[in-house]
Design a protein around this motif. Sequence first.
Motif, PDB file in Angstrom:
ATOM      1  N   THR B 534      43.676  41.170  42.061  1.00 39.01           N
ATOM      2  CA  THR B 534      43.888  40.524  43.681  1.00 39.01           C
ATOM      3  C   THR B 534      44.008  41.650  44.512  1.00 39.01           C
ATOM      4  O   THR B 534      44.421  41.373  45.870  1.00 39.01           O
ATOM      5  CB  THR B 534      45.238  39.796  43.469  1.00 39.01           C
ATOM      6  OG1 THR B 534      46.323  40.539  42.926  1.00 39.01           O
ATOM      7  CG2 THR B 534      45.152  38.376  42.602  1.00 39.01           C
ATOM      8  N   ILE B 535      43.625  42.834  44.522  1.00 40.49           N
ATOM      9  CA  ILE B 535      43.669  43.751  45.173  1.00 40.49           C
ATOM     10  C   ILE B 535      42.345  44.395  45.274  1.00 40.49           C
ATOM     11  O   ILE B 535      41.360  44.326  44.668  1.00 40.49           O
ATOM     12  CB  ILE B 535      44.701  45.039  44.881  1.00 40.49           C
ATOM     13  CG1 ILE B 535      44.089  45.773  43.726  1.00 40.49           C
ATOM     14  CG2 ILE B 535      45.950  44.320  44.765  1.00 40.49           C
ATOM     15  CD1 ILE B 535      44.764  46.936  43.552  1.00 40.49           C
ATOM     16  N   ARG B 536      42.089  44.973  46.845  1.00 40.44           N
ATOM     17  CA  ARG B 536      40.872  45.545  47.277  1.00 40.44           C
ATOM     18  C   ARG B 536      40.230  46.548  46.210  1.00 40.44           C
ATOM     19  O   ARG B 536      40.834  47.396  45.531  1.00 40.44           O
ATOM     20  CB  ARG B 536      40.920  46.223  48.463  1.00 40.44           C
ATOM     21  CG  ARG B 536      40.126  47.118  49.258  1.00 40.44           C
ATOM     22  CD  ARG B 536      40.020  47.201  50.457  1.00 40.44           C
ATOM     23  NE  ARG B 536      41.267  47.983  51.002  1.00 40.44           N
ATOM     24  CZ  ARG B 536      41.349  48.217  52.279  1.00 40.44           C
ATOM     25  NH1 ARG B 536      40.616  47.857  53.182  1.00 40.44           N
ATOM     26  NH2 ARG B 536      42.402  48.821  52.670  1.00 40.44           N
ATOM     27  N   ASP B 537      38.984  46.456  46.034  1.00 39.97           N
ATOM     28  CA  ASP B 537      38.424  47.596  45.545  1.00 39.97           C
ATOM     29  C   ASP B 537      38.474  47.645  44.017  1.00 39.97           C
ATOM     30  O   ASP B 537      37.984  48.506  43.293  1.00 39.97           O
ATOM     31  CB  ASP B 537      38.560  48.949  46.021  1.00 39.97           C
ATOM     32  CG  ASP B 537      37.384  50.108  45.631  1.00 39.97           C
ATOM     33  OD1 ASP B 537      36.161  49.512  45.470  1.00 39.97           O
ATOM     34  OD2 ASP B 537      37.685  51.279  45.914  1.00 39.97           O
ATOM     35  N   MET B 538      39.045  46.782  43.350  1.00 40.26           N
ATOM     36  CA  MET B 538      39.501  46.654  41.877  1.00 40.26           C
ATOM     37  C   MET B 538      38.314  45.810  41.290  1.00 40.26           C
ATOM     38  O   MET B 538      38.586  44.783  40.592  1.00 40.26           O
ATOM     39  CB  MET B 538      40.831  46.336  41.443  1.00 40.26           C
ATOM     40  CG  MET B 538      41.350  46.664  40.261  1.00 40.26           C
ATOM     41  SD  MET B 538      40.868  48.503  39.655  1.00 40.26           S
ATOM     42  CE  MET B 538      42.279  49.310  40.700  1.00 40.26           C
ATOM     43  N   SER B 539      37.098  46.670  41.198  1.00 41.61           N
ATOM     44  CA  SER B 539      36.038  45.851  40.764  1.00 41.61           C
ATOM     45  C   SER B 539      35.851  46.178  38.892  1.00 41.61           C
ATOM     46  O   SER B 539      36.384  46.983  38.914  1.00 41.61           O
ATOM     47  CB  SER B 539      34.544  46.460  41.398  1.00 41.61           C
ATOM     48  OG  SER B 539      34.661  46.216  42.825  1.00 41.61           O
ATOM     49  N   HIS B 540      35.275  45.132  38.554  1.00 40.95           N
ATOM     50  CA  HIS B 540      35.065  45.498  36.986  1.00 40.95           C
ATOM     51  C   HIS B 540      33.540  45.182  36.850  1.00 40.95           C
ATOM     52  O   HIS B 540      32.843  44.207  37.461  1.00 40.95           O
ATOM     53  CB  HIS B 540      36.009  44.415  36.265  1.00 40.95           C
ATOM     54  CG  HIS B 540      37.308  44.802  36.292  1.00 40.95           C
ATOM     55  ND1 HIS B 540      37.844  45.965  35.623  1.00 40.95           N
ATOM     56  CD2 HIS B 540      38.468  44.212  36.873  1.00 40.95           C
ATOM     57  CE1 HIS B 540      39.174  46.031  35.644  1.00 40.95           C
ATOM     58  NE2 HIS B 540      39.585  44.918  36.412  1.00 40.95           N
ATOM     59  N   GLY B 541      33.115  45.772  35.839  1.00 35.83           N
ATOM     60  CA  GLY B 541      31.657  45.416  35.272  1.00 35.83           C
ATOM     61  C   GLY B 541      31.538  44.945  34.042  1.00 35.83           C
ATOM     62  O   GLY B 541      32.519  44.869  33.284  1.00 35.83           O
ATOM     63  N   PHE B 542      30.402  44.502  33.470  1.00 35.66           N
ATOM     64  CA  PHE B 542      30.259  43.946  32.164  1.00 35.66           C
ATOM     65  C   PHE B 542      29.214  44.213  31.640  1.00 35.66           C
ATOM     66  O   PHE B 542      27.943  43.509  32.040  1.00 35.66           O
ATOM     67  CB  PHE B 542      30.903  42.254  32.218  1.00 35.66           C
ATOM     68  CG  PHE B 542      30.613  41.731  30.806  1.00 35.66           C
ATOM     69  CD1 PHE B 542      31.706  41.801  30.084  1.00 35.66           C
ATOM     70  CD2 PHE B 542      29.317  40.935  30.535  1.00 35.66           C
ATOM     71  CE1 PHE B 542      31.606  40.891  28.754  1.00 35.66           C
ATOM     72  CE2 PHE B 542      29.268  40.362  29.336  1.00 35.66           C
ATOM     73  CZ  PHE B 542      30.315  40.357  28.348  1.00 35.66           C
ATOM     74  N   ALA B 543      28.977  45.124  30.764  1.00 28.80           N
ATOM     75  CA  ALA B 543      27.465  45.547  30.231  1.00 28.80           C
ATOM     76  C   ALA B 543      27.567  45.194  28.743  1.00 28.80           C
ATOM     77  O   ALA B 543      28.742  45.423  28.215  1.00 28.80           O
ATOM     78  CB  ALA B 543      27.480  47.021  30.417  1.00 28.80           C
ATOM     79  N   VAL B 544      26.580  44.775  28.227  1.00 33.96           N
ATOM     80  CA  VAL B 544      26.481  44.213  26.834  1.00 33.96           C
ATOM     81  C   VAL B 544      25.469  45.237  26.411  1.00 33.96           C
ATOM     82  O   VAL B 544      24.289  45.383  26.704  1.00 33.96           O
ATOM     83  CB  VAL B 544      26.213  42.911  26.544  1.00 33.96           C
ATOM     84  CG1 VAL B 544      26.180  42.832  25.044  1.00 33.96           C
ATOM     85  CG2 VAL B 544      26.902  42.083  27.382  1.00 33.96           C
ATOM     86  N   GLU B 545      25.983  46.137  25.279  1.00 32.63           N
ATOM     87  CA  GLU B 545      24.921  47.202  24.744  1.00 32.63           C
ATOM     88  C   GLU B 545      23.649  46.543  24.329  1.00 32.63           C
ATOM     89  O   GLU B 545      23.743  45.666  23.436  1.00 32.63           O
ATOM     90  CB  GLU B 545      25.674  48.000  23.694  1.00 32.63           C
ATOM     91  CG  GLU B 545      24.988  49.208  23.180  1.00 32.63           C
ATOM     92  CD  GLU B 545      24.096  48.738  22.210  1.00 32.63           C
ATOM     93  OE1 GLU B 545      22.812  49.753  22.150  1.00 32.63           O
ATOM     94  OE2 GLU B 545      24.078  47.832  21.486  1.00 32.63           O
ATOM     95  N   GLY B 546      22.559  47.077  24.418  1.00 34.00           N
ATOM     96  CA  GLY B 546      21.287  46.586  24.054  1.00 34.00           C
ATOM     97  C   GLY B 546      20.550  45.335  24.431  1.00 34.00           C
ATOM     98  O   GLY B 546      19.677  44.864  24.242  1.00 34.00           O
ATOM     99  N   TYR B 547      21.440  44.605  25.288  1.00 32.05           N
ATOM    100  CA  TYR B 547      21.052  43.300  25.636  1.00 32.05           C
ATOM    101  C   TYR B 547      20.665  43.476  27.082  1.00 32.05           C
ATOM    102  O   TYR B 547      20.257  42.567  27.830  1.00 32.05           O
ATOM    103  CB  TYR B 547      22.133  42.423  25.710  1.00 32.05           C
ATOM    104  CG  TYR B 547      21.999  41.658  24.202  1.00 32.05           C
ATOM    105  CD1 TYR B 547      21.375  40.437  24.024  1.00 32.05           C
ATOM    106  CD2 TYR B 547      22.733  42.108  23.283  1.00 32.05           C
ATOM    107  CE1 TYR B 547      21.287  39.733  22.838  1.00 32.05           C
ATOM    108  CE2 TYR B 547      22.723  41.667  21.925  1.00 32.05           C
ATOM    109  CZ  TYR B 547      21.747  40.429  21.761  1.00 32.05           C
ATOM    110  OH  TYR B 547      21.887  39.839  20.559  1.00 32.05           O
ATOM    111  N   GLY B 548      20.679  44.516  27.855  1.00 34.68           N
ATOM    112  CA  GLY B 548      20.008  44.640  29.193  1.00 34.68           C
ATOM    113  C   GLY B 548      21.211  43.937  30.255  1.00 34.68           C
ATOM    114  O   GLY B 548      20.430  43.850  31.391  1.00 34.68           O
ATOM    115  N   ILE B 549      22.163  43.518  29.889  1.00 38.33           N
ATOM    116  CA  ILE B 549      23.259  42.998  30.868  1.00 38.33           C
ATOM    117  C   ILE B 549      23.985  43.695  31.394  1.00 38.33           C
ATOM    118  O   ILE B 549      24.894  44.809  30.829  1.00 38.33           O
ATOM    119  CB  ILE B 549      23.879  41.808  29.832  1.00 38.33           C
ATOM    120  CG1 ILE B 549      22.699  40.786  29.288  1.00 38.33           C
ATOM    121  CG2 ILE B 549      24.752  41.247  30.744  1.00 38.33           C
ATOM    122  CD1 ILE B 549      23.412  39.779  28.398  1.00 38.33           C
ATOM    123  N   ASN B 550      24.286  43.857  32.827  1.00 39.06           N
ATOM    124  CA  ASN B 550      25.425  44.273  33.576  1.00 39.06           C
ATOM    125  C   ASN B 550      25.873  43.614  34.596  1.00 39.06           C
ATOM    126  O   ASN B 550      24.850  43.366  35.585  1.00 39.06           O
ATOM    127  CB  ASN B 550      24.986  45.672  34.087  1.00 39.06           C
ATOM    128  CG  ASN B 550      26.117  46.492  34.521  1.00 39.06           C
ATOM    129  OD1 ASN B 550      27.178  46.308  34.307  1.00 39.06           O
ATOM    130  ND2 ASN B 550      25.903  47.421  35.779  1.00 39.06           N
TER     131      ASN B 550
END
Lengths: 187, 596
Positions: B534-550
């Motif tokens: 709920t606060i500014r700039d606290m982004s998260h990513g989600f990468a899955v190894e080997g699956y080309g997902i981010n």
Amino acid sequence: MAGAAILLAATLVLPLWSTRMEAPQYKGSEALEVHVYAGRVHGDLHEIELLNQYVGVHLPLETPELAAAPWVLGAFLAITLGVQALPAAARRRAALGLSIVMAGVLLGGGALLQYRLYQMGHERTSTIMEGVPDFTPPLLGSKKIANFTAFMSLGAGAWAYLGALALAAWSTRRPPAPDPARVRRQE
Amino acid sequence: MNTQARQYWILGTVVVAGLALGAACQTGGQTAPGAAAPADLASRTYVPVGEWDKYYAFLSGGQSGAVYVYGLPSGRYIRSIPVYEPRAGYGYANVPGTETYEMLAASGPMWGDTHHPILSESGGDYDGKHLWINDKANSRIARIDLRTFETKAIARIPNLQATHGIAVVSPDTSYIVANGEFQAEIPQGRLDTDSYGAVMAFLDPMTLEPRFEVLMPGNCDINDSSKDGRWAFTTIYNLENAVTVEGMIQREEDAIGAVDIHAAEAALERGEFREINGVKVIDPTETTEKVLYVIPVPKNPHGCDVTPDGKYVLGAGKLSPTVTVIDISKIDQVENPRDAIAGQPDVGLGPLHTTFDGRGNAYTSLFVDSQIVKWNIEKAIAGDPTYVIDRVDVHYNVGHTQATLAETMHPTGEYLLALNKLSKDQYLPVGPTMPEAQELIDITGEKMTLLSSFPAEPEPHDAVFMLAEDLSPKVVQTEELTADAVPEDGSRVERVGPDEVHVYMTAIRSKYGLNDFTVKEGDKVTITLTNIETIRDMSHGFAVEGYGINLALDPGQTRKVTFVADKPGTHWYYCTWFCSALHLEMRGRMLVEERG
């Protein structure tokens, strides 16, 4: 005592004690605040809990004294209103009693809060992040905790309580005796 | 002293005096009147740490398919906004099965060539809501929402090839005008080189669908609108309708076209259009009211810019050293369109674009001369020979130039950016191809002062600016939770079919809602992920190894990805935006069971 009643009513809705936590990336409108009210704690608790996972500070958000606070303050308010009906002499005695109890609660509440602050910095739930030694924030003033500086202060509700206490104490005084000189002139 | 010795003395004295004079001239040249010392120049662009620039600058990203955001006057690069190209770091269009990928893929190829950023207006001033950007390569246009700086809509424009000039119709963004530069078959999709044409499209600013199009002669280049919403102007070259360079420069004159929007709307009401590809197309030779006015200007003009007071439209000569000044109020009043021309001042070699300071002065970029020339519009019209006020050298071959808020009715007249096509020796060498050079010029004084230079990836064609105080309060700090957001306690795995699994997860420091989840080889997996910060700039990513997902998620944002789990085994997923002290530990496992 009517003034004291109004001020006591205010203690039920205004914050009694506040902390403002500032860090380089939490400043201005983004500083984290905690406000303790009678019976509840408001503020940026969610964010503090998220940050706290690395520091493991014990957050005493549900304590008996916090739950009791609205009842105690409500009782003081009821007494203040009730004594209005008493004759003057009885009212003074009641005010004296109320003042003593209110002062006792003030001291006791302050001591309990200071104890909770000690607990916060010592009964750590985890110490994932090293380099943050145990600490005791003062009841009033400031304290550096990890990358934050916390500023502790009385809230408007606490000032209202102090005002109510002062008014209660003031109303214990006897009315002044008639001025003899003035009585003579009238004769 | 004998005669010979005296002659040597005289000669020696003359030589010494000459050298001294030369040295004095040299010094004089370095500290010409008006020139500032480097420290003074540096202080004029310096923005202290933690403080903000006064202006946002939006630069088109050319073949990066993006829009670059810089701060002025510091020249700090702040971010890029991916539009026509995938950008893994922002989780933009980089993974099939995501919303942004589907949006971009549905509109055309996964790259674009952006030239002209334009900003939404209300009452003739920027309202800080939207920015539009063209894609010349694939005839598209896109809209960026300035609350989040994210691309929200992309559309290929029907009946048009090579979206080039685009403009907001002032004062209230009634249309976005898009020029089709290349002539091709209308409708497209068949080969018929004898039926070429081009259109100017008038688009709905939000949906980007054409409300109507107007058939245009020649190649429409750069456009602009009048300040009262009536006229759309465009420079037109290649009235020869040629298909080779040689053929395009045969005529001595090309034109500025002026489309009367009100007359076009009236033609639509009268049914004077043909429907092509579902779009109402007006042929201006067939309307009751005159829709298109064609004003002759020297051949192959380029820039098309309306003055902030809305009185004149200026066509830059490109191959002619002139700028043609057209009196907008005369366009529909004169019998001979040439009579609408108020002046045609000579400004220098290769004039491409003109911008304004709101004080009656124009600033024209000179591509061949590598200069910005400042000139006074009314003096030029009156024939006053002192209309050229100043020239400043830029490095090198300047294309577009824009002054602060010059496209609105209230320019601030503070800075001007020269967007140079070549930088050559201006920066540390980084191979045979060098970045493009942007040069910041202070235009508050009578004389211009070149302040600083900053590079950009190729190639910012054009730029627009907004005052930070007008835009920054409108930028959101966190996204609002959408209906499909995964609640704090809502992380779960649902098998919805024999080969289909839905995974719902939250992300918050420093944990995903699921430490692991199990699927079967060949399952079609849809992951719905919500960043519940709920606060500014606290982004998260989600990468899955080997699956080309981010995926990349702003605080509060929900994103989805669908893929086939075709690789059995353990595949860790992890956070790609450094979020916390336990960022590296913020991960989980996708366990893909082999099918027997």
